[in-house]
Design a protein around this motif. Structure first.
Motif, PDB file in Angstrom:
ATOM      1  N   LEU A  29       0.887  -1.516  -0.019  1.00 46.70           N
ATOM      2  CA  LEU A  29       0.055   0.010   0.044  1.00 46.70           C
ATOM      3  C   LEU A  29       0.945   1.230  -0.211  1.00 46.70           C
ATOM      4  N   ALA A  30       1.871   1.234   0.723  1.00 49.96           N
ATOM      5  CA  ALA A  30       2.856   2.361   0.970  1.00 49.96           C
ATOM      6  C   ALA A  30       3.567   2.621  -0.476  1.00 49.96           C
ATOM      7  N   GLY A  31       3.762   1.509  -1.200  1.00 47.86           N
ATOM      8  CA  GLY A  31       4.415   1.544  -2.352  1.00 47.86           C
ATOM      9  C   GLY A  31       3.554   2.123  -3.424  1.00 47.86           C
ATOM     10  N   SER A  32       2.150   1.769  -3.596  1.00 55.21           N
ATOM     11  CA  SER A  32       1.173   2.221  -4.234  1.00 55.21           C
ATOM     12  C   SER A  32       0.817   3.462  -4.164  1.00 55.21           C
ATOM     13  N   LEU A  33       0.881   4.065  -2.866  1.00 52.30           N
ATOM     14  CA  LEU A  33       0.739   5.480  -2.447  1.00 52.30           C
ATOM     15  C   LEU A  33       1.643   6.173  -3.152  1.00 52.30           C
ATOM     16  N   LEU A  34       3.065   5.742  -3.130  1.00 47.54           N
ATOM     17  CA  LEU A  34       4.176   6.486  -4.021  1.00 47.54           C
ATOM     18  C   LEU A  34       3.672   6.463  -5.440  1.00 47.54           C
ATOM     19  N   ALA A  35       3.161   5.341  -5.730  1.00 47.97           N
ATOM     20  CA  ALA A  35       2.819   5.120  -7.294  1.00 47.97           C
ATOM     21  C   ALA A  35       1.812   6.455  -7.649  1.00 47.97           C
ATOM     22  N   THR A  36       0.906   6.471  -6.715  1.00 47.12           N
ATOM     23  CA  THR A  36      -0.234   7.672  -6.769  1.00 47.12           C
ATOM     24  C   THR A  36       0.328   8.853  -7.020  1.00 47.12           C
ATOM     25  N   VAL A  88      -9.806  14.021 -12.834  1.00 47.29           N
ATOM     26  CA  VAL A  88      -8.472  13.416 -13.350  1.00 47.29           C
ATOM     27  C   VAL A  88      -7.763  12.786 -12.263  1.00 47.29           C
ATOM     28  N   THR A  89      -8.085  13.266 -10.713  1.00 50.65           N
ATOM     29  CA  THR A  89      -7.639  12.536  -9.694  1.00 50.65           C
ATOM     30  C   THR A  89      -7.880  11.169  -9.707  1.00 50.65           C
ATOM     31  N   LEU A  90      -8.977  10.755 -10.277  1.00 50.56           N
ATOM     32  CA  LEU A  90      -9.321   9.360 -10.153  1.00 50.56           C
ATOM     33  C   LEU A  90      -8.361   8.448 -10.584  1.00 50.56           C
ATOM     34  N   ALA A  91      -7.479   8.721 -11.837  1.00 52.42           N
ATOM     35  CA  ALA A  91      -6.564   8.108 -12.459  1.00 52.42           C
ATOM     36  C   ALA A  91      -5.238   7.968 -11.442  1.00 52.42           C
ATOM     37  N   PHE A  92      -4.923   8.951 -10.695  1.00 51.33           N
ATOM     38  CA  PHE A  92      -4.124   8.599  -9.729  1.00 51.33           C
ATOM     39  C   PHE A  92      -4.081   7.458  -8.909  1.00 51.33           C
ATOM     40  N   PHE A  93      -5.363   6.926  -8.445  1.00 54.82           N
ATOM     41  CA  PHE A  93      -5.342   5.842  -7.856  1.00 54.82           C
ATOM     42  C   PHE A  93      -5.518   4.487  -8.493  1.00 54.82           C
ATOM     43  N   ILE A  94      -5.436   4.582  -9.766  1.00 61.14           N
ATOM     44  CA  ILE A  94      -5.668   3.108 -10.588  1.00 61.14           C
ATOM     45  C   ILE A  94      -4.675   2.231 -10.201  1.00 61.14           C
ATOM     46  N   PRO A  95      -3.336   2.607 -10.285  1.00 56.04           N
ATOM     47  CA  PRO A  95      -2.327   1.534  -9.931  1.00 56.04           C
ATOM     48  C   PRO A  95      -2.575   1.098  -8.646  1.00 56.04           C
ATOM     49  N   LEU A  96      -2.987   1.695  -7.450  1.00 54.75           N
ATOM     50  CA  LEU A  96      -3.417   1.347  -6.198  1.00 54.75           C
ATOM     51  C   LEU A  96      -4.456   0.152  -6.378  1.00 54.75           C
ATOM     52  N   PHE A 100       2.119  14.069 -12.718  1.00 52.47           N
ATOM     53  CA  PHE A 100       1.723  14.262 -14.461  1.00 52.47           C
ATOM     54  C   PHE A 100       0.310  14.678 -14.601  1.00 52.47           C
ATOM     55  N   GLU A 101      -0.297  15.523 -13.474  1.00 48.13           N
ATOM     56  CA  GLU A 101      -1.703  15.809 -13.475  1.00 48.13           C
ATOM     57  C   GLU A 101      -1.769  16.469 -14.843  1.00 48.13           C
ATOM     58  N   GLY A 138     -15.224  13.249  -1.214  1.00 49.21           N
ATOM     59  CA  GLY A 138     -15.976  12.242  -2.381  1.00 49.21           C
ATOM     60  C   GLY A 138     -15.146  11.128  -2.692  1.00 49.21           C
ATOM     61  N   LEU A 139     -13.727  11.466  -2.945  1.00 49.71           N
ATOM     62  CA  LEU A 139     -12.973  10.799  -3.603  1.00 49.71           C
ATOM     63  C   LEU A 139     -12.159   9.561  -2.442  1.00 49.71           C
ATOM     64  N   ALA A 140     -12.436  10.225  -1.231  1.00 48.26           N
ATOM     65  CA  ALA A 140     -11.960   9.338  -0.232  1.00 48.26           C
ATOM     66  C   ALA A 140     -13.313   8.217   0.063  1.00 48.26           C
TER      67      ALA A 140
END
Lengths: 318, 318
Positions: free
Chosen positions: A165-172, B186-194, A178-179, B255-257
């Motif tokens: 999870l910590a790593g995934s948050l880094l991925a986030t 767009v923030t939704l995309a940040f959490f796709i890897p997670l 790159f927003e 909302g995203l949370a």
């Protein structure tokens, strides 16, 4: 990685090197040993000289001579501190079904009988599967994994997931960095699952091979690494062409196809490199290479692949 | 899953049930058998009656009686068609170091000696690791995995990756289906890897346990399933709270949370369910459950998790 102490038995046939085959057979009569397929041979001072299969002793029954004729110059031995997995690997490599255990001076302490070696092999099998999947648990615990109460399973499974999870948050954070690019090219987001999946899948393949393969393969790290990098590049090339082709057909953005192709090629090559180097590094410092194959490698591969993907995207698409 | 044929040896000590212990010991003199730790007992018509450890025969040396006193009512046996992994599991469960092989009529055909069982255990260990990682290869091939030329490795590793790629392209379509929502948020995309990582990781844990655990665990599927669903929900709850908390602190979108928390909880529960059901279904139809633990389950988990994530996002964020 537990040592072999709990598996050592003293209850095995021991004979003097000066004994004749007939004397050994006669001495076994009326005694009951735990394992009787192998006779361990010692000198007068209890120093181990070798092991002889009872089959060979029976074959030589009635002939002249002593056990000295059967004894190997350098017998295969283990130490009480030997890791149980290493002991089992040694037995398989040397085609032995039991292993003598000696102390630092070569004095005979007992043996690992075949059923102990079989049990070790099964335990390590289950343990490796669990390690590869990021489950923190001892080999002895593994058998009950599907019947333990959920709260107990949580304790074994959550620790590595928290690292993941910590790593995934880094991925986030990587993606969030790159927003601007992402806002301009939302299509980039469509392929995030693909990039993450392929990097994971290719890396996990290498890890699975490396976990047990490192100890079995001859040759230095350099040669192994070159082979895996080559494999990663070949796999990456195939997958890159297919994914880029799909993008062209379905979304029709040539720039994105380039970004996708180059990223997949790079991600696959990096995944095999990390998948080999991390278990290797773990085994070099004496840790179980299987531990390296869990979430640590996966998350590292994810983060690097996403960085590559978005860097190339920013460069190509602007 | 190869059968045991190539491991069967006839070169083992065989005795008649009417023989005395002394007669067995006398008969072994001057002969050389492959394995001599165990004597297989047959009747006059070569029907297997059981196996007796030579240790027990030596212990009874000089006493009256025959091998009949050692013979089990229903001896543990295998058939030439028996899967080698099943044979090794049987030996471990019954605490035997060699297994007699009989034909359909119970006639003695030979035995699986301890070194064959040890080799099978190691082969299946490596094969399971490879299957879990989506490498299509026979157990015999596995040892050379790190030294084969890259083109050959490609052949073993690409097939499952292509299935994975196809699944990933499906995931791409899923995300593309929510382009409008994604463009707005767009923030939704940040959490796709997670989301993808956690669904994979939690599911892989269950698969790794299920692959060997299913055959070892008592109790029906219902009980196992309930346990895994409970575990998935507990893990999901922990990860959901942490990820949602991180989102609130870093991005500050309540909302995203909510979307993130609910999606992770659902994704983890689904991942454990699929991770158990798929290997179970494979083993029910006679396939190796390890095959179900490769990309098929992963891709299914990815697609379902992304669907959930974006459905909830569309519902909550509009």
């Amino acid at each position: 990685m537990p040592d072999i102490r709990r598996h050592i038995t003293r209850d095995v046939p021991v004979a003097r090197v000066s004994d004749s085959p007939d004397a050994v057979i006669a001495a076994l009569r009326g005694t009951r040993h735990h394992g009787v397929g192998t006779v361990f041979v010692v000198d007068g001072g209890e120093m181990l000289l070798g092991q002889v299969r009872l089959a060979d002793i029976f074959a030589a029954a009635g002939t002249e001579g002593t056990l000295a004729q059967f004894v190997q110059a350098a017998p295969v031995t283990v130490h009480p501190d030997t890791d149980q997995e290493d002991a089992a690997s040694l037995a398989i490599r040397e085609d032995l079904i039991s292993l003598p255990v000696v102390d630092d001076n070569g004095r005979f302490l007992g043996a690992l009988p075949p059923h102990a070696l079989m049990q070790v092999l099964r335990e390590e099998h289950v343990e490796d599967l669990h390690r590869l999947a990021g489950i923190w648990r001892s080999a002895e615990d593994a058998r009950r994994a599907l019947t333990q109460p959920p709260t107990l399973r949580l304790r074994h499974r959550l620790p590595w997931l928290l690292i993941g999870l910590a790593g995934s948050l880094l991925a986030t954070r990587v993606v969030a960095g790159f927003e601007a690019t992402l806002s301009q090219h939302v299509t980039l987001a469509f392929f995030i699952p693909l990039i993450v999946y392929l990097a994971d899948a290719v890396g996990t393949q290498t890890e699975a091979i490396a976990v047990r393969g490192l100890s079995l393969s001859p040759g230095g790290l350099g040669r192994l690494l070159l082979g895996e990098i080559g494999t990663g590049a070949l796999i990456g090339l195939c997958l890159a062409l297919l994914a880029a082709g799909f993008e062209r057909v379905v979304f029709g953005q040539p720039g994105l196809a380039t970004v996708l192709g180059v990223s997949i090629l790079a991600a696959c090559t990096i995944a095999t490199t990390i998948g080999l180097l991390l278990p290797w590094a773990f085994s070099r410092v004496g840790w179980d290479p299987a531990l390296a194959s869990g979430p640590i490698a996966t998350v590292l591969q994810d983060v690097l692949s996403l960085l590559i993907y978005f860097f190339i995207a920013a460069a190509v698409l602007g």
